[in-house]
Scaffold this active site. Structure first.
Site, PDB file in Angstrom:
ATOM      1  CB  SER A  78      -8.729   1.782  -3.349  1.00 55.77           C
ATOM      2  OG  SER A  78      -7.455   1.627  -2.767  1.00 55.77           O
ATOM      3  CG  HIS A  79     -10.741   3.483   2.598  1.00 54.06           C
ATOM      4  ND1 HIS A  79     -11.351   3.816   3.768  1.00 54.06           N
ATOM      5  CD2 HIS A  79      -9.416   3.477   2.874  1.00 54.06           C
ATOM      6  CE1 HIS A  79     -10.424   4.028   4.702  1.00 54.06           C
ATOM      7  NE2 HIS A  79      -9.260   3.826   4.187  1.00 54.06           N
ATOM      8  CG  ASN A  93      -5.051   4.067  -4.295  1.00 57.23           C
ATOM      9  OD1 ASN A  93      -6.132   3.548  -4.544  1.00 57.23           O
ATOM     10  ND2 ASN A  93      -4.315   3.679  -3.303  1.00 57.23           N
ATOM     11  CD  GLU A 129      -3.820   3.079   8.463  1.00 53.03           C
ATOM     12  OE1 GLU A 129      -4.953   3.035   7.954  1.00 53.03           O
ATOM     13  OE2 GLU A 129      -2.828   2.524   7.953  1.00 53.03           O
ATOM     14  CG  HIS A 135      -2.008   0.963   1.197  1.00 52.30           C
ATOM     15  ND1 HIS A 135      -3.158   0.769   0.464  1.00 52.30           N
ATOM     16  CD2 HIS A 135      -2.144   2.164   1.808  1.00 52.30           C
ATOM     17  CE1 HIS A 135      -3.949   1.805   0.630  1.00 52.30           C
ATOM     18  NE2 HIS A 135      -3.364   2.674   1.438  1.00 52.30           N
TER      19      HIS A 135
END
Lengths: 743, 220
Positions: free
Chosen positions: A93-94, A536, A311, A48
């Protein structure tokens, strides 16, 4: 966890690091890392954060252009839209968090992408989202749709940024791994763009925003692994968002940015404090010394490991001009946000952390960022698919059906049916500059630049079934379709952001999909002078070894210099003529018709080549359509995509509340004429007096243009094909999603 | 006409209200921070839409207890014209300037759409300019727009002609389709729809303009 934890092979493996990577860490440190250092390396070298599988391929993409001010490598891309104004945008993106906890996963996806944009000095002016869900019949799909949509709305609405567009697909390929890709577009002044490179030695490092808690620890590592049946147990790694704090953070940051106090600024996204500190230091070529006791903490007794890997949302890190600290403190106090000086820049090139008077981390920064693994993963060339030849048996009547039934099936298929249930939950009109949004069913959203007569057009697009059949053509098509969407508004397309969602890159076929999709995208970018400025990569989108369809989602932005010279899907008038621009051969392979009528979406059915994109024709046709819009020859425009001419015409009819009568097919079978998905085509709606000029000029330029029907009345029909009342057809189109969600 | 807009943290529509007021009055608009204790000397105050204080606790509840709203309540009770749109309406009911409450939408979903409204009462300082119109279309965008009041209050609202706008096709479950009401004296308006988002042809309609014009003309 304390620094005393012994680093065993098990601990290394839990951090997602290979033995080779661990050896490399020891080599770079000239000793074994402690647990804090191991944690920091593991997130920075996660897929990531490090793009270790994708970096060398991303490097091939066109990233420069006349209007590009900042390409990939910063928090977001920056493009010039004249008069000293710039647009800053990115899509991200998530996916994994949204599958595990749909509301918070999607909400924090929106929050995160907005921070990437306002970190650079831009006020967010529009949000979009590209969503892919599993098959509607899958037991989790409905809950995921409800949760994700609620989360996107819950965050974006509260922050007061309009959610103006996007797209939604349903496909069994996403059953175990949905995609939530959020895009944010912001507006800034060119001389007020902020970057993340920390500069100078001894400059204060400030932490602002929310307190740090224990949420989201190791989110970046989670986003770099496949799912299995125990994925629900990962819920604690999903962050929790607070849009109210985000709104305050936006206002406070923009207020501080109006002063000259900031040297560098970076949001804390994936890998939180670790990644923001390291990226700032690395870009600026400086070291950083932080005292973790100063980090605002939500819970007592947080360890350095937890603080560095948390986070928690709505946090930023900035390097300030010495002597300007009080300006920042006053502004953040005014907005009731935490603000603390947590460290200083140094000349050591190292990240040094102290906690309770002890040094808990001391590592050189360069290996963490620049020297991160850059893998050349093996990949295989995707299978070449056969072209699906037209066959009389494709005719609905020959299949024991009829055109009306076929049309209704397509109107209510999940990829076509109205997404009103979704976009009505998004505030599309806040900020007062939305000129067109999802509401019209058009190709791109249009947002005016506040206080001016110019606007930007924004869109997201990707056709995963094309990418599955042929990653190269699919990647190319995704870029081109966004270009076409922007063109439909009269905008000049400027640049794109990409959100590349794929499976496990350790498998050669998946890596092949990735590499070839990028090749296809790049070919389109270069032919259309349409660079990538941000993006991303999301890999490991798999569950139990089953990868998602390759999904390179593209977000495009274009400029409308004069809002009086724009077009949308609405504006058609009774009696108008429909003109089709572009060649129609009746391409059925990988079309929606093939999927839903011929049954090609069934397991083990053959996959056929998707419609190829002719980039020369694409450019020629698009440039012509844009010129017609500027010359005000066109009342309404819609590009031809899913479902071909018939569905395009019907979407136009619904949007205008007027019927449409299509002419009979010439030279090709009726089903191919109505439902073929040949690329590079536009449907124009023009006044009678413009018909001849539009058609004849097209022919002079070597562009295919033909009259294909009329607008008006209360029926939607095609000679030799379907004939339904506008209202009945519209109801079929509108009812699928609300009925499904209520079922 | 001199006007002001109150700004709470996350008053997302304060700029939209400011733009509308500037357009109509041709004068700058005072943007008043929630921590102020006194309103400037103005003729008209807008409480804008948004998510004041994140809508935590209840929509509008915390804002209604902010320093500036105490002064607003005092002045509104003395006749100062005030309009609250969306979250502003919620603040006005929470502060007691308007009766009733706004609950979660009946469908339990946020709803944003162009909404047709019936103008029920044209004899107000907010609607007098709609002489030739019985309906208008303006955007709605809310989660908590479901107007509730007990039956005594509802009959009183009707009897006193305090119901100004009703929905054509109820989007949120509001009692008696109520979209907007005034106080008994008629100087305070609250409505869930956003007239400030329908003032420019690029919005797709300008039906909101006359609301602001009505106020301007009534104060001449």
């Amino acid at each position: 966890m304390s620094a005393k934890i012994k680093i065993t092979p098990e601990v290394v493996a839990e951090h997602g690091l290979s033995i080779a990577e661990y050896d490399l860490i020891c080599q770079r440190l000239e000793r074994e890392p402690n647990i804090n250092e191991l944690g920091i390396f593991s997130v920075m070298w996660s897929e990531h954060c490090s793009y270790k599988s994708s970096r060398r391929h991303l490097g091939k993409l066109l990233t420069k252009g006349e209007r590009v001010i900042q390409g990939p490598g910063e928090n977001a891309g920056v493009i010039d839209i004249d008069d000293g104004d710039v647009i800053i945008f990115k899509m991200e993106s998530h996916n994994h968090p949204s599958y595990i906890e749909p509301y918070q996963g999607a909400a924090t996806g929106v929050g995160g992408i907005m921070r990437d944009v306002f970190t650079m000095g831009a006020r967010p002016i529009a949000n979009l989202n590209a969503l892919r869900f599993g098959d509607p019949s899958h037991p989790k799909t409905k809950t995921l749709v409800a949760g994700v949509v609620h989360g996107i709305g819950g965050y974006g609405n509260c922050v007061g940024v309009p959610t103006v567009g996007g797209e939604t697909n349903f496909d069994k390929g996403y059953n175990g791994n949905i995609l939530v890709n959020a895009m944010c577009v912001g507006l800034a002044r060119e001389d007020k763009v902020f970057y993340s490179a920390a500069k100078g030695v001894g400059n204060p490092i400030f932490y602002v925003g929310s307190k740090t808690g224990r949420d989201g620890i190791h989110g970046a590592t989670m986003a770099s692994a496949e799912f299995d049946d125990d994925s629900d147990a990962k819920r604690p790694t999903v962050q929790v968002g607070d849009p109210f704090t985000e709104k305050l953070l936006i206002e406070a940051c923009l207020e501080l940015m109006a002063t000259d106090a900031i040297i560098a600024i970076q949001d804390m996204g994936a890998a939180g404090l670790t990644s923001s500190a390291i990226e700032m230091a690395d870009k600026g070529g400086v070291g950083i010394h932080m005292n973790l006791d100063k980090v605002p903490q939500r819970e007592p007794d947080m360890t350095p490991y937890e603080m560095m890997l948390s986070e928690s949302q709505e946090r930023m890190l900035m390097v300030l001009q010495p002597g300007k600290e009080q300006i920042a403190i006053d502004i953040f106090n005014k907005w009731d946000l935490d603000v603390a000086e947590v460290g200083k820049t140094t000349d050591t090139g190292r990240l040094v952390l102290t906690h309770k008077k002890k040094k808990v981390c001391d590592i050189p920064i360069a290996p963490l960022a620049d020297d991160a693994p850059n893998l050349d993963r093996p990949y295989s060339k995707p299978v070449k698919r056969d072209v699906l030849e037209n066959d009389p048996i494709f005719d609905p009547v020959k299949r024991g059906s009829d055109y009306n039934s076929v049309l209704k099936t397509l109107l209510s298929c999940p990829d076509i049916a109205s997404k009103r249930w979704i976009w009505e939950q998004y505030d599309r009109t806040v900020m007062g500059d939305t000129m067109d949004s999802s509401q019209s069913g058009g190709d791109a959203a249009i947002v005016r630049i506040h206080g001016t007569n110019k606007a930007i057009a924004i869109t997201t697009d990707c056709t995963p079934r094309y990418c599955t059949a042929d990653p190269f053509e699919g990647g190319k098509q995704a870029v081109v379709e966004t270009w076409r969407n922007l063109t439909c508004t009269g905008a000049t397309p400027i640049a794109i952001t990409d959100c590349l969602n794929f499976g496990n890159p350790e498998r050669e076929d998946i890596m092949g999909q990735f590499v070839y999709a990028i090749e296809g995208m790049n070919e389109a970018c270069r032919a259309l002078d349409y660079p990538v400025v941000s993006g991303n990569v999301s890999l490991y989108n798999e569950t139990n070894g089953k990868a998602i369809p390759p999904t390179p989602a593209i977000g495009g932005v274009g400029l409308i210099k004069d809002i009086l010279k724009h077009a949308t899907i609405t504006g058609a008038k009774e009696g108008n003529t429909l003109i089709l621009i572009g060649d129609t051969a009746g391409w059925m392979g990988s079309s929606l018709y093939a999927q839903f009528i011929l049954g090609h979406n069934q397991p083990n059915s053959p996959i056929y080549a998707p419609p190829p994109v002719d980039l020369d024709a694409e450019k020629l046709n698009g440039d012509y359509v844009r010129r017609l819009i500027h010359d005000r020859r066109v009342n309404a425009v819609h590009d031809l995509s899913d479902g071909g001419l018939a569905l395009t015409a019907l979407e136009m009819a619904f949007s205008n509340g007027l019927g449409i009568a299509l002419n009979a097919a010439k030279d090709i079978p009726t089903y191919a004429w109505l439902f073929g998905e040949d690329q590079g085509r536009y449907l124009l709606c023009v006044d009678q007096y413009s018909v001849n000029p539009v058609v004849s000029t097209a022919h002079t330029l070597g562009i295919a243009a033909q009259i294909v029907g009329k607008v008006g009345g209360e029926r939607v029909s095609a000679v030799g094909g379907f004939d339904l009342s506008l209202n009945d057809a519209h109801m079929v189109y509108e009812n699928w999603l609300p009925d499904y969600m209520a079922s | 006409m001199k006007s002001a807009v109150i700004v709470f943290p996350a008053s997302n529509c304060s700029r939209d209200a400011q733009v509308a007021l500037e357009k109509i009055t041709g004068r700058s608009v005072d943007m008043v921070w929630h921590e102020e204790t006194t309103l400037p000397k103005v003729d008209f105050v807008v409480v804008p839409g948004g998510f004041s204080y994140g809508d935590y606790l209840r929509s509008g509840a915390i804002a209604a207890r902010s320093p500036i709203v105490q002064d607003l309540v005092r002045k509104a009770n003395n006749g100062l014209p005030v309009a609250g749109f969306c979250n502003g309406f919620q603040v006005l009911t929470e502060s007691g300037l308007l009766p009733g409450a706004l609950m979660r939408n009946k469908g339990l979903r946020f709803v944003c759409r162009p909404q047709k409204l019936n103008i029920v009462n044209k004899d107000t300082m907010f609607t007098a300019a709609y002489t030739h119109q019985d309906t208008i279309t303006v955007p709605i965008a809310h989660f908590d727009g479901n107007y509730y009041a007990d039956s005594t209050t509802l009959s009183k609202l009707k009897k006193n002609n305090q119901i100004v706008f009703t929905y054509e096709g109820n989007p949120n479950g509001s009692a008696n389709d109520i979209a907007g009401i005034t106080n008994e004296a008629g100087n305070v308006l609250g409505m869930m729809p956003h007239p400030e988002r329908a003032i420019d042809p690029v919005h797709g309609g300008t039906d909101g303009l006359k609301l602001f014009r009505s106020v301007l003309e009534s104060l001449r």
